[in-house]
Design an enzyme around this catalytic site. Sequence first.
Site, PDB file in Angstrom:
ATOM      1  N   HIS A 121       0.823  -1.215   0.000  1.00 35.20           N
ATOM      2  CA  HIS A 121       0.000   0.000   0.000  1.00 35.20           C
ATOM      3  C   HIS A 121       0.859   1.268   0.000  1.00 35.20           C
ATOM      4  O   HIS A 121       1.891   1.349   0.651  1.00 35.20           O
ATOM      5  CB  HIS A 121      -0.931   0.004   1.219  1.00 35.20           C
ATOM      6  N   ASP A 122       0.423   2.231  -0.770  1.00 36.31           N
ATOM      7  CA  ASP A 122       1.002   3.574  -0.820  1.00 36.31           C
ATOM      8  C   ASP A 122       2.398   3.630  -1.415  1.00 36.31           C
ATOM      9  O   ASP A 122       3.062   4.668  -1.333  1.00 36.31           O
ATOM     10  CB  ASP A 122       1.013   4.225   0.574  1.00 36.31           C
ATOM     11  N   GLY A 139       5.033  -0.911   2.691  1.00 37.56           N
ATOM     12  CA  GLY A 139       4.180   0.253   2.552  1.00 37.56           C
ATOM     13  C   GLY A 139       4.943   1.560   2.534  1.00 37.56           C
ATOM     14  O   GLY A 139       5.954   1.733   3.219  1.00 37.56           O
TER      15      GLY A 139
END
Length: 263
Positions: A121-122, A139
Amino acid sequence: MARIHPTAIVDPKAHLAEDVEVGAYALIGPEVSIAAGTRVGPHCVIEGRTRIGRDNHFYQFSSIGAMPQDMSHGGEVTELVIGDRNTVREFCTFNTGTFKEEGVTRVGSDNWIMAYVHLAHDVQLGSHCVLANNATLAGHVRVGDWATIGGLTGVHQYVKIGAHAMIGFQGHVAQDVAPYMTVDGNPLAVRAVNLTGLRRRGFSNERIAVIRQLHKLIFRSSLTLEQSSAQIQALLAEQGGDSVADVQLMLDFIAGSTRGLVR
């Protein structure tokens, strides 16, 4: 119409350009958008709010756009945005973002992403990067353009990898990797300027000479990072042409580093 294998399942709400190819047993979710020329291989799952650009090729068995592997994620709708002309090999996993940042995981264009690569994520992956087999980005990792990440490399969350950097095989990356540098070993250390990569990209001898000076000031002197930055500021004032941007990139990277540099 898009060329969809009869065994594939494409949600009627998904938006696929007319010449998108979808292979056997693939699954495309309702919030997916795929632009022209992209090919989705057999058994791929593309789900979530995922936007994919032109002329990408996803090989078989990849999972693209699944929810983030973040225990604090509460089911919020977040995104995965992928650019153009990326090659994504088998068994890759790209997750959507979280609201700890902008809620978007981003992949640039013209990347070569080998099998079993994980983008958490991200992650913000630039363009023209190479990620070898089993490279794993946790992340919030940031990767600059033209970076190369070797096979079986693990990158800690929030790490930044600078443009044109190269990480060797099986790197354990827990600190930021400066632009233009080659790092490898355990513990990880800067070995040299990424000369092969820079020459392949058309860097002149003059530009490379300035980057060598950056390497010497930061990694081969007894100066602290603060002292090195002061010396680099002085070096910047002497530059012209493309070297101005090269030196400024290094200064900006040092200023934005939150985990310290691999040295």
